[in-house]
Design a protein around this motif. Structure first.
Motif, PDB file in Angstrom:
ATOM      1  N   GLN A 117       8.682  -4.288   3.761  1.00 21.66           N
ATOM      2  CA  GLN A 117       9.666  -3.811   4.741  1.00 21.66           C
ATOM      3  C   GLN A 117       9.939  -2.317   4.599  1.00 21.66           C
ATOM      4  O   GLN A 117      10.717  -1.752   5.366  1.00 21.66           O
ATOM      5  CB  GLN A 117      10.977  -4.593   4.591  1.00 21.66           C
ATOM      6  CG  GLN A 117      10.820  -6.099   4.741  1.00 21.66           C
ATOM      7  CD  GLN A 117      10.084  -6.496   5.991  1.00 21.66           C
ATOM      8  OE1 GLN A 117      10.479  -6.139   7.103  1.00 21.66           O
ATOM      9  NE2 GLN A 117       8.992  -7.242   5.821  1.00 21.66           N
ATOM     10  N   LYS A 118       9.318  -1.702   3.581  1.00 20.41           N
ATOM     11  CA  LYS A 118       9.426  -0.263   3.333  1.00 20.41           C
ATOM     12  C   LYS A 118      10.874   0.195   3.164  1.00 20.41           C
ATOM     13  O   LYS A 118      11.368   1.057   3.915  1.00 20.41           O
ATOM     14  CB  LYS A 118       8.739   0.532   4.443  1.00 20.41           C
ATOM     15  CG  LYS A 118       7.230   0.303   4.505  1.00 20.41           C
ATOM     16  CD  LYS A 118       6.587   1.119   5.602  1.00 20.41           C
ATOM     17  CE  LYS A 118       5.070   0.976   5.539  1.00 20.41           C
ATOM     18  NZ  LYS A 118       4.588  -0.414   5.607  1.00 20.41           N
ATOM     19  N   PRO A 119      11.559  -0.378   2.175  1.00 18.25           N
ATOM     20  CA  PRO A 119      12.922   0.102   1.882  1.00 18.25           C
ATOM     21  C   PRO A 119      12.862   1.486   1.250  1.00 18.25           C
ATOM     22  O   PRO A 119      11.772   1.977   0.905  1.00 18.25           O
ATOM     23  CB  PRO A 119      13.435  -0.948   0.888  1.00 18.25           C
ATOM     24  CG  PRO A 119      12.205  -1.415   0.186  1.00 18.25           C
ATOM     25  CD  PRO A 119      11.117  -1.409   1.218  1.00 18.25           C
ATOM     26  N   PRO A 120      14.001   2.152   1.077  1.00 23.52           N
ATOM     27  CA  PRO A 120      13.991   3.458   0.425  1.00 23.52           C
ATOM     28  C   PRO A 120      13.376   3.375  -0.971  1.00 23.52           C
ATOM     29  O   PRO A 120      13.721   2.512  -1.771  1.00 23.52           O
ATOM     30  CB  PRO A 120      15.482   3.835   0.366  1.00 23.52           C
ATOM     31  CG  PRO A 120      16.099   3.069   1.483  1.00 23.52           C
ATOM     32  CD  PRO A 120      15.340   1.787   1.585  1.00 23.52           C
ATOM     33  N   GLY A 121      12.423   4.267  -1.236  1.00 23.23           N
ATOM     34  CA  GLY A 121      11.750   4.274  -2.528  1.00 23.23           C
ATOM     35  C   GLY A 121      10.718   3.186  -2.700  1.00 23.23           C
ATOM     36  O   GLY A 121      10.396   2.817  -3.839  1.00 23.23           O
ATOM     37  N   HIS A 122      10.163   2.678  -1.603  1.00 24.61           N
ATOM     38  CA  HIS A 122       9.238   1.550  -1.715  1.00 24.61           C
ATOM     39  C   HIS A 122       7.954   1.945  -2.448  1.00 24.61           C
ATOM     40  O   HIS A 122       7.337   1.109  -3.114  1.00 24.61           O
ATOM     41  CB  HIS A 122       8.922   0.993  -0.323  1.00 24.61           C
ATOM     42  CG  HIS A 122       8.188   1.958   0.576  1.00 24.61           C
ATOM     43  ND1 HIS A 122       6.819   2.001   0.677  1.00 24.61           N
ATOM     44  CD2 HIS A 122       8.665   2.905   1.421  1.00 24.61           C
ATOM     45  CE1 HIS A 122       6.472   2.931   1.544  1.00 24.61           C
ATOM     46  NE2 HIS A 122       7.569   3.502   2.021  1.00 24.61           N
ATOM     47  N   ARG A 123       7.545   3.205  -2.337  1.00 22.89           N
ATOM     48  CA  ARG A 123       6.343   3.633  -3.075  1.00 22.89           C
ATOM     49  C   ARG A 123       6.579   3.589  -4.577  1.00 22.89           C
ATOM     50  O   ARG A 123       5.702   3.165  -5.352  1.00 22.89           O
ATOM     51  CB  ARG A 123       5.926   5.025  -2.636  1.00 22.89           C
ATOM     52  CG  ARG A 123       5.393   5.104  -1.208  1.00 22.89           C
ATOM     53  CD  ARG A 123       4.844   6.480  -0.891  1.00 22.89           C
ATOM     54  NE  ARG A 123       4.255   6.533   0.432  1.00 22.89           N
ATOM     55  CZ  ARG A 123       4.921   6.780   1.542  1.00 22.89           C
ATOM     56  NH1 ARG A 123       6.236   6.996   1.487  1.00 22.89           N
ATOM     57  NH2 ARG A 123       4.297   6.805   2.710  1.00 22.89           N
ATOM     58  N   VAL A 124       7.763   4.022  -5.007  1.00 22.68           N
ATOM     59  CA  VAL A 124       8.092   3.959  -6.433  1.00 22.68           C
ATOM     60  C   VAL A 124       8.168   2.517  -6.905  1.00 22.68           C
ATOM     61  O   VAL A 124       7.716   2.171  -8.002  1.00 22.68           O
ATOM     62  CB  VAL A 124       9.419   4.698  -6.710  1.00 22.68           C
ATOM     63  CG1 VAL A 124       9.811   4.579  -8.186  1.00 22.68           C
ATOM     64  CG2 VAL A 124       9.304   6.165  -6.309  1.00 22.68           C
ATOM     65  N   ILE A 125       8.726   1.645  -6.062  1.00 25.16           N
ATOM     66  CA  ILE A 125       8.834   0.224  -6.419  1.00 25.16           C
ATOM     67  C   ILE A 125       7.450  -0.383  -6.622  1.00 25.16           C
ATOM     68  O   ILE A 125       7.237  -1.177  -7.545  1.00 25.16           O
ATOM     69  CB  ILE A 125       9.611  -0.539  -5.331  1.00 25.16           C
ATOM     70  CG1 ILE A 125      11.052  -0.032  -5.251  1.00 25.16           C
ATOM     71  CG2 ILE A 125       9.591  -2.036  -5.609  1.00 25.16           C
ATOM     72  CD1 ILE A 125      11.851  -0.651  -4.125  1.00 25.16           C
TER      73      ILE A 125
END
Length: 312
Positions: A117-125
């Motif tokens: 769902q591409k929440p804030p910081g999804h790349r870091v997650i």
């Protein structure tokens, strides 16, 4: 295909080409088959060969690599089936699969859906979820040993919280040793599996989720009633991979943390194969368990494939 002929003093006449010429012109070249020969030879020697060797050794009495070999027939099968340690290993492996696999797949799918769902910081997650997959098995075992040893982090946290009565020697207790190994399996596999699910969910058209939400479906219903059926076949593939990893790969965790103990409370089938081959030097017994493990893996794969088969 036609040809043109022009008789003397006349107009050109069309003649149909012979059928053999048409078939020859439409037949693709088959010369690329030879390129697969090296891979097929490699597969036959290093994959099919060892599988055949397992069945052959299972029928032998072989008390060590340098010891004389004799034909045992079904004696190894009788020995294995009469051994209570084998049945403890079967029970432990069944519990491990029944607990670890559903928890891992369900939680990994939910995490993957959240990341997709591409929440804030999804790349870091994504990177954080992938970290357990980058850590070597001995390092993972040392992390859990440091946390679960009698003077480790878990007991220290319980003491600090005033729950000293709940402290235990987690890895040395028959009632908790297997649970600790299951926790390690789930922790080491859930993040990597979630990243795989997130990558697959990224390819699902956004219009599906948007249409479901316009119809009043929340995230929970959209996750399970819309996205899950779309990637159901991929969930089946990932489940099969994790099933095989848990079934065959648990021996290294057992070896590094509990050695199958206390007693046989944490002995699994894959560790029993290692223990009988390299510690007890009973290769016939070991490979008989290996045959049973192979057949269990085959049946499990067929069951998982059937369970996740598409209904449309």
């Amino acid at each position: 295909m036609t040809t043109l002929t022009s008789p003397p003093g006349g107009a050109a006449i069309r003649h149909p080409a012979p059928p053999s010429a048409i078939a020859h012109s439409r037949t693709p070249r088959q010369g690329g088959t030879i390129l697969a020969v090296p891979a097929l030879v490699w597969y036959a020697i290093f994959m099919i060969g060892p599988v055949i060797a397992i069945f052959v050794i299972a029928a032998l009495h072989w008390p060590g690599m340098l010891q004389p070999v004799s034909f045992a027939g079904l004696d190894n099968v009788r020995t294995v089936l009469d051994d209570p340690v084998f049945w403890d290993a079967v029970n432990n492996t069944a519990v491990q699969l029944a607990v670890a696999l559903p928890i891992m797949i369900v939680c990994a799918y939910m995490l993957g859906y959240y990341v997709a769902q591409k929440p804030p910081g999804h790349r870091v997650i994504r990177y954080l979820l992938f970290i357990p997959g980058l850590i070597s098995t001995p390092a993972k075992a040392m992390v859990f040993y440091a946390a679960l040893s009698p003077d480790g982090l878990v007991n220290g946290a319980l003491q600090s919280a005033g729950l000293g009565s709940l402290t235990d020697a987690w890895l040395a207790s028959p009632s908790t040793a297997l649970a600790c190994l299951i926790a390690l399996d789930v922790w080491s596999g859930i993040g990597f599996t979630a990243v795989l699910f997130a990558a697959r969910l990224d390819s699902v058209p956004d219009e599906l989720g948007e249409a479901a939400q316009l119809d009043g479906a929340g995230h929970w219903r959209t996750m399970w009633r819309v996205h899950f059926p779309v990637i159901r076949d991929y969930v089946g593939v990932v489940t099969m991979l994790q099933f095989l990893w848990t079934l065959f790969g648990s021996a290294q965790h057992v070896l590094l943390l509990t050695q199958g103990g206390p007693g046989s409370s944490s002995t699994t089938l894959s560790f029993l194969v290692y223990q009988k081959a390299f510690i007890a030097a009973d290769l016939g017994y070991s490979q008989t368990v290996g045959v049973i493990l192979f057949l269990a893996g085959l049946v499990g794969l067929l069951a998982v494939r059937r369970a996740f088969r598409q209904n449309y």
